[in-house]
Structure formats: C-alpha cells, structure tokens
Design a protein around this motif. Structure first.
Motif, mmCIF file in Angstrom:
data_model
loop_
_atom_site.group_PDB
_atom_site.id
_atom_site.type_symbol
_atom_site.label_atom_id
_atom_site.label_comp_id
_atom_site.label_asym_id
_atom_site.label_seq_id
_atom_site.Cartn_x
_atom_site.Cartn_y
_atom_site.Cartn_z
ATOM 1 N N LEU A 198 0.830 -1.209 0.000
ATOM 2 C CA LEU A 198 0.000 0.000 0.000
ATOM 3 C C LEU A 198 0.862 1.255 0.000
ATOM 4 O O LEU A 198 0.635 2.180 -0.789
ATOM 5 C CB LEU A 198 -0.918 -0.004 1.226
ATOM 6 N N ALA A 199 1.860 1.292 0.872
ATOM 7 C CA ALA A 199 2.729 2.465 0.967
ATOM 8 C C ALA A 199 3.517 2.691 -0.323
ATOM 9 O O ALA A 199 3.675 3.826 -0.777
ATOM 10 C CB ALA A 199 3.682 2.310 2.150
ATOM 11 N N LEU A 200 4.005 1.616 -0.929
ATOM 12 C CA LEU A 200 4.803 1.744 -2.143
ATOM 13 C C LEU A 200 3.966 2.190 -3.340
ATOM 14 O O LEU A 200 4.408 3.011 -4.145
ATOM 15 C CB LEU A 200 5.492 0.416 -2.455
ATOM 16 N N TYR A 201 2.774 1.656 -3.471
ATOM 17 C CA TYR A 201 1.925 1.978 -4.618
ATOM 18 C C TYR A 201 1.213 3.315 -4.450
ATOM 19 O O TYR A 201 1.048 4.071 -5.400
ATOM 20 C CB TYR A 201 0.876 0.878 -4.832
ATOM 21 N N TYR A 202 0.740 3.589 -3.240
ATOM 22 C CA TYR A 202 -0.132 4.735 -3.024
ATOM 23 C C TYR A 202 0.586 5.971 -2.486
ATOM 24 O O TYR A 202 0.077 7.080 -2.605
ATOM 25 C CB TYR A 202 -1.259 4.349 -2.072
ATOM 26 N N GLY A 203 1.740 5.758 -1.852
ATOM 27 C CA GLY A 203 2.401 6.899 -1.222
ATOM 28 C C GLY A 203 1.734 7.225 0.106
ATOM 29 O O GLY A 203 0.705 6.655 0.476
ATOM 30 N N HIS A 204 2.312 8.177 0.827
ATOM 31 C CA HIS A 204 1.857 8.497 2.181
ATOM 32 C C HIS A 204 0.417 9.009 2.201
ATOM 33 O O HIS A 204 -0.436 8.482 2.929
ATOM 34 C CB HIS A 204 2.782 9.542 2.814
ATOM 35 N N GLU A 205 0.116 10.021 1.390
ATOM 36 C CA GLU A 205 -1.192 10.667 1.449
ATOM 37 C C GLU A 205 -2.325 9.719 1.060
ATOM 38 O O GLU A 205 -3.338 9.611 1.763
ATOM 39 C CB GLU A 205 -1.219 11.893 0.538
ATOM 40 N N ALA A 237 -6.683 5.768 2.082
ATOM 41 C CA ALA A 237 -7.259 4.425 1.970
ATOM 42 C C ALA A 237 -7.632 3.867 3.336
ATOM 43 O O ALA A 237 -8.734 3.327 3.525
ATOM 44 C CB ALA A 237 -6.269 3.497 1.271
ATOM 45 N N LEU A 238 -6.731 4.004 4.302
ATOM 46 C CA LEU A 238 -6.958 3.423 5.628
ATOM 47 C C LEU A 238 -8.027 4.159 6.426
ATOM 48 O O LEU A 238 -8.567 3.621 7.386
ATOM 49 C CB LEU A 238 -5.645 3.383 6.406
ATOM 50 N N THR A 239 -8.334 5.406 6.031
ATOM 51 C CA THR A 239 -9.388 6.170 6.712
ATOM 52 C C THR A 239 -10.625 6.276 5.828
ATOM 53 O O THR A 239 -11.485 7.127 6.059
ATOM 54 C CB THR A 239 -8.890 7.581 7.074
ATOM 55 N N PHE A 240 -10.711 5.424 4.814
ATOM 56 C CA PHE A 240 -11.858 5.417 3.889
ATOM 57 C C PHE A 240 -12.072 6.776 3.232
ATOM 58 O O PHE A 240 -13.197 7.207 3.024
ATOM 59 C CB PHE A 240 -13.143 4.976 4.605
ATOM 60 N N THR A 241 -10.976 7.462 2.942
ATOM 61 C CA THR A 241 -10.926 8.782 2.283
ATOM 62 C C THR A 241 -11.569 9.890 3.121
ATOM 63 O O THR A 241 -11.823 10.979 2.614
ATOM 64 C CB THR A 241 -11.565 8.765 0.870
ATOM 65 N N LEU A 242 -11.827 9.624 4.408
ATOM 66 C CA LEU A 242 -12.420 10.660 5.254
ATOM 67 C C LEU A 242 -11.464 11.826 5.486
ATOM 68 O O LEU A 242 -11.898 12.936 5.791
ATOM 69 C CB LEU A 242 -12.837 10.055 6.604
ATOM 70 N N SER A 255 -9.513 12.969 3.145
ATOM 71 C CA SER A 255 -9.226 13.558 1.842
ATOM 72 C C SER A 255 -10.332 14.520 1.440
ATOM 73 O O SER A 255 -11.484 14.370 1.846
ATOM 74 C CB SER A 255 -9.101 12.472 0.769
ATOM 75 N N ASP A 256 -9.961 15.477 0.630
ATOM 76 C CA ASP A 256 -10.953 16.415 0.117
ATOM 77 C C ASP A 256 -11.215 16.153 -1.370
ATOM 78 O O ASP A 256 -11.622 17.032 -2.113
ATOM 79 C CB ASP A 256 -10.501 17.865 0.328
ATOM 80 N N TYR A 257 -10.946 14.912 -1.799
ATOM 81 C CA TYR A 257 -11.188 14.556 -3.194
ATOM 82 C C TYR A 257 -11.747 13.138 -3.265
ATOM 83 O O TYR A 257 -11.600 12.350 -2.345
ATOM 84 C CB TYR A 257 -9.900 14.646 -4.018
ATOM 85 N N SER A 258 -12.426 12.855 -4.375
ATOM 86 C CA SER A 258 -13.002 11.527 -4.566
ATOM 87 C C SER A 258 -11.923 10.568 -5.044
ATOM 88 O O SER A 258 -11.215 10.847 -6.009
ATOM 89 C CB SER A 258 -14.130 11.596 -5.601
ATOM 90 N N ASP A 259 -11.771 9.452 -4.354
ATOM 91 C CA ASP A 259 -10.735 8.475 -4.702
ATOM 92 C C ASP A 259 -11.319 7.079 -4.521
ATOM 93 O O ASP A 259 -11.079 6.415 -3.511
ATOM 94 C CB ASP A 259 -9.504 8.678 -3.820
ATOM 95 N N PRO A 260 -12.134 6.619 -5.501
ATOM 96 C CA PRO A 260 -12.787 5.310 -5.350
ATOM 97 C C PRO A 260 -11.805 4.155 -5.206
ATOM 98 O O PRO A 260 -12.104 3.169 -4.532
ATOM 99 C CB PRO A 260 -13.623 5.180 -6.628
ATOM 100 N N GLN A 261 -10.626 4.262 -5.823
ATOM 101 C CA GLN A 261 -9.638 3.190 -5.700
ATOM 102 C C GLN A 261 -9.140 3.089 -4.265
ATOM 103 O O GLN A 261 -9.065 1.996 -3.699
ATOM 104 C CB GLN A 261 -8.474 3.439 -6.651
ATOM 105 N N ALA A 262 -8.795 4.239 -3.660
ATOM 106 C CA ALA A 262 -8.327 4.234 -2.268
ATOM 107 C C ALA A 262 -9.428 3.762 -1.325
ATOM 108 O O ALA A 262 -9.171 3.013 -0.383
ATOM 109 C CB ALA A 262 -7.847 5.633 -1.868
#
Length: 205
Positions: free
Chosen positions: A108-115, A120-125, A127-134
């Motif tokens: 996860l860290a290697l593919y997605y990066g820190h942000e 992903a781990l917070t269900f995009t809560l 984030s201020d953008y839509s990220d269906p993959q995460a």
C-alpha cells in the motif's frame, strides 16, 4: 525429477529457482531494469499474493474440508488430526496471515504513497477529493485486518486450548473449539468481499 518431487523442501527450492529464472528473463530482457520503486512495488505485491494464497487457502481448507469432515472420522483416528495435522495447518495459517498483513501494508505504501495510504486506511475521510480506488482498497484492507486480528487474538488462543497445546478442562476445550470455529467461519464470510475489494481496486482510478 522424481527424487526432487518426493521432497517438499526440494520442490519448493526448485520452484523458487524457476521463479528467479523467469524474473531474470522478464525484467532483464528489456535492458532498462533498475531497483527502483516500481521494482519494490511489484516485488512486495508478489509476496503479498503468495502469503495471501497460503492464508486464504488454509482458511478454506479448514472450513471446507477439515471441520465438516471431523464428525465423519472414527474416534480412534481423530487424535491424528488434532495432534498432527491441525497444529501444522494452524502454524502456516497464522504466520501466513501475519505475512499477508505486513506485505499488504508495505505494498500500500509503495503503490499509493503516504497521502493516499492514509486516505485508503481512513476510507478517504481525511481527503478532500473523490478516490474510489483508495476507498475500495481501504475497505479490503480493513476486512483483512479484522480477519488477521481474529486469527491471532481469537482463533489461535482458542485452538491452543481445544487441541490440548495449553492445559484446559474438557468444558473449556469444548467452548474454545466452538469459539475458534465460529470466528473461523466469520473469516470465511469476510474473505469473499475482502477479495472482491482487493481485485476491484486494481481496476478503479
């Protein structure tokens, strides 16, 4: 070849050699190979899949084969399952769960990066953008985390009592066996949606 296949250790070593040769052919043939982030991302995803196959494979073996078959086994033969087969299966089962979790978090860290990993781990809560993959991979990861928790904190401690690895009276053994079975069935129930989320996330953007 027959002598190799008669030994599990030799078979696994040969399998690793074949995988390394295939790796060399695939990655060095192009001439632009580098030990970069793409390589490590690929490697840890591969290790993640290997560990996951072992984990879920044993989970399904226990639930589709061993548990339903136990009532059909004569009482004088059941100790062979409880003293030999079950402890060996549970050894690989619990450590495969741990390896799957660790390699999954690294992947996860290697593919997605820190942000995006935090997203992903917070269900995009966060984030201020839509990220269906995460969001999808986050759902899959939390299902897997719950399953791994069940393995180490519920199933294994109860199986140790049920199998007599840890001293327990007959009533406690029976209660522990039932608890382990119910949580193993819970993991089986969660495994299908977990795998769906993991696979679906690869096709989202």
């Amino acid at each position: 070849m027959v002598s190799i296949l008669q030994s599990l250790s030799k078979t696994i070593h040969l399998s690793i050699v074949l995988a390394v040769l295939l790796f060399l052919g695939l990655f060095f043939a192009g001439g632009d190979f580098a030990f970069d982030q793409l390589f490590w991302s690929w490697l840890f995803r591969y290790l993640h899949v290997l560990a996951g196959v072992m984990w879920i494979g044993l989970l399904w073996y226990l639930n589709f084969v061993q548990i339903p078959s136990m009532p059909k086994i004569p009482d004088d033969q059941k100790p062979a399952i409880g003293k030999v087969i079950a402890p060996a299966a549970l050894f690989w089962f619990r450590w495969a769960a741990m390896a799957t979790l660790i390699t999954g978090l690294i992947t996860l860290a290697l593919y997605y990066g820190h942000e995006r990993s935090i997203s992903a781990l917070t269900f995009t809560l966060t984030s201020d953008y839509s990220d269906p993959q995460a969001l999808t991979i986050g759902i899959g990861m939390w299902l897997a985390i719950i399953m791994a928790y069940n393995v180490w904190m519920v199933i294994w401690p109860n199986q140790k009592r049920a199998l007599g690895i840890v001293e327990a009276d007959p009533e406690t053994k029976a209660k522990s066996a039932r608890t382990a079975m119910l949580f193993s069935r819970t993991n089986t129930m969660l495994s299908v949606p977990m795998l769906l989320a993991m696979v679906a996330a690869q096709n989202l953007s």
